[in-house]
Write a protein that holds these residues in place. Sequence first.
Motif, PDB file in Angstrom:
ATOM      1  N   ALA A  17       0.820  -1.277  -0.123  1.00 19.48           N
ATOM      2  CA  ALA A  17       0.105  -0.142  -0.078  1.00 19.48           C
ATOM      3  C   ALA A  17       0.834   1.151   0.072  1.00 19.48           C
ATOM      4  N   VAL A  18       0.541   2.136  -0.882  1.00 19.02           N
ATOM      5  CA  VAL A  18       1.228   3.389  -0.868  1.00 19.02           C
ATOM      6  C   VAL A  18       0.450   4.402  -0.145  1.00 19.02           C
ATOM      7  N   ALA A  46       3.781   0.130   2.618  1.00 20.42           N
ATOM      8  CA  ALA A  46       3.852  -0.848   3.905  1.00 20.42           C
ATOM      9  C   ALA A  46       3.415  -2.272   3.315  1.00 20.42           C
ATOM     10  N   LYS A  47       4.167  -3.150   3.987  1.00 21.88           N
ATOM     11  CA  LYS A  47       3.712  -4.576   3.609  1.00 21.88           C
ATOM     12  C   LYS A  47       3.823  -5.257   5.242  1.00 21.88           C
ATOM     13  N   ASP A  48       2.824  -5.692   5.436  1.00 20.64           N
ATOM     14  CA  ASP A  48       2.568  -6.502   6.624  1.00 20.64           C
ATOM     15  C   ASP A  48       3.103  -5.673   7.895  1.00 20.64           C
ATOM     16  N   ASP A  49       4.105  -5.921   8.724  1.00 17.06           N
ATOM     17  CA  ASP A  49       4.616  -4.974   9.760  1.00 17.06           C
ATOM     18  C   ASP A  49       5.805  -4.128   9.205  1.00 17.06           C
ATOM     19  N   THR A  50       6.220  -4.048   7.991  1.00 16.93           N
ATOM     20  CA  THR A  50       7.319  -3.296   7.628  1.00 16.93           C
ATOM     21  C   THR A  50       7.019  -2.231   6.853  1.00 16.93           C
ATOM     22  N   TYR A  51       7.770  -1.137   7.115  1.00 17.04           N
ATOM     23  CA  TYR A  51       7.407   0.109   6.618  1.00 17.04           C
ATOM     24  C   TYR A  51       8.531   0.605   5.709  1.00 17.04           C
ATOM     25  N   ASN A  67      10.749  -1.770  11.049  1.00 15.51           N
ATOM     26  CA  ASN A  67       9.942  -2.559  11.648  1.00 15.51           C
ATOM     27  C   ASN A  67       8.726  -1.492  12.133  1.00 15.51           C
ATOM     28  N   ALA A  68       7.850  -2.301  12.678  1.00 14.69           N
ATOM     29  CA  ALA A  68       6.378  -1.290  12.992  1.00 14.69           C
ATOM     30  C   ALA A  68       6.865  -0.458  14.519  1.00 14.69           C
ATOM     31  N   ASP A  69       8.020  -1.029  15.027  1.00 11.34           N
ATOM     32  CA  ASP A  69       8.254  -0.277  16.428  1.00 11.34           C
ATOM     33  C   ASP A  69       9.490   0.746  16.123  1.00 11.34           C
TER      34      ASP A  69
END
Length: 151
Positions: A17-18, A46-51, A67-69
Amino acid sequence: MKKLVLTLALGFGMSTAVFAQDNVPERVKTSFNNNYAQASDVEWKAKDDTYYAKFEMNGTDHWIMYNADGTIKKQGREIEVNQLPQAVRNTISQQYANRTIEKAKTVEKDGQTRYMAKLEGDDEDLKVVFNADGSVEKEKDKDKDKNKRKY
């Protein structure tokens, strides 16, 4: 009809997703802004929990994965071909003599810097990842994965 075709084309091939920075977790935004305050033309995916952010800074294209964190998974930037280590250039001239270097990038992961070269050739284009000593870590036929975006 044009709207339908455009909508299908956009939706069909996209696995990520952009979106605007507003949809990025606060920890990721904070980490990015602390390290790249001078960045411009920032695009997020984003893909899964990766930005993934692609951006420009000081006239150079950069990218970074979080990572999301907010911790950095890996990052890199485009470099001039003459900025590749001599060992990498030697390997290319010896093992890929029938190819020319179209692009060069750094890839930093786990405290190590690797170098990626996009090599054009008569039969197929390759993306090759090298260690700083010139050894080949990974080779990928660019044409076979044309429709897949791996970052």
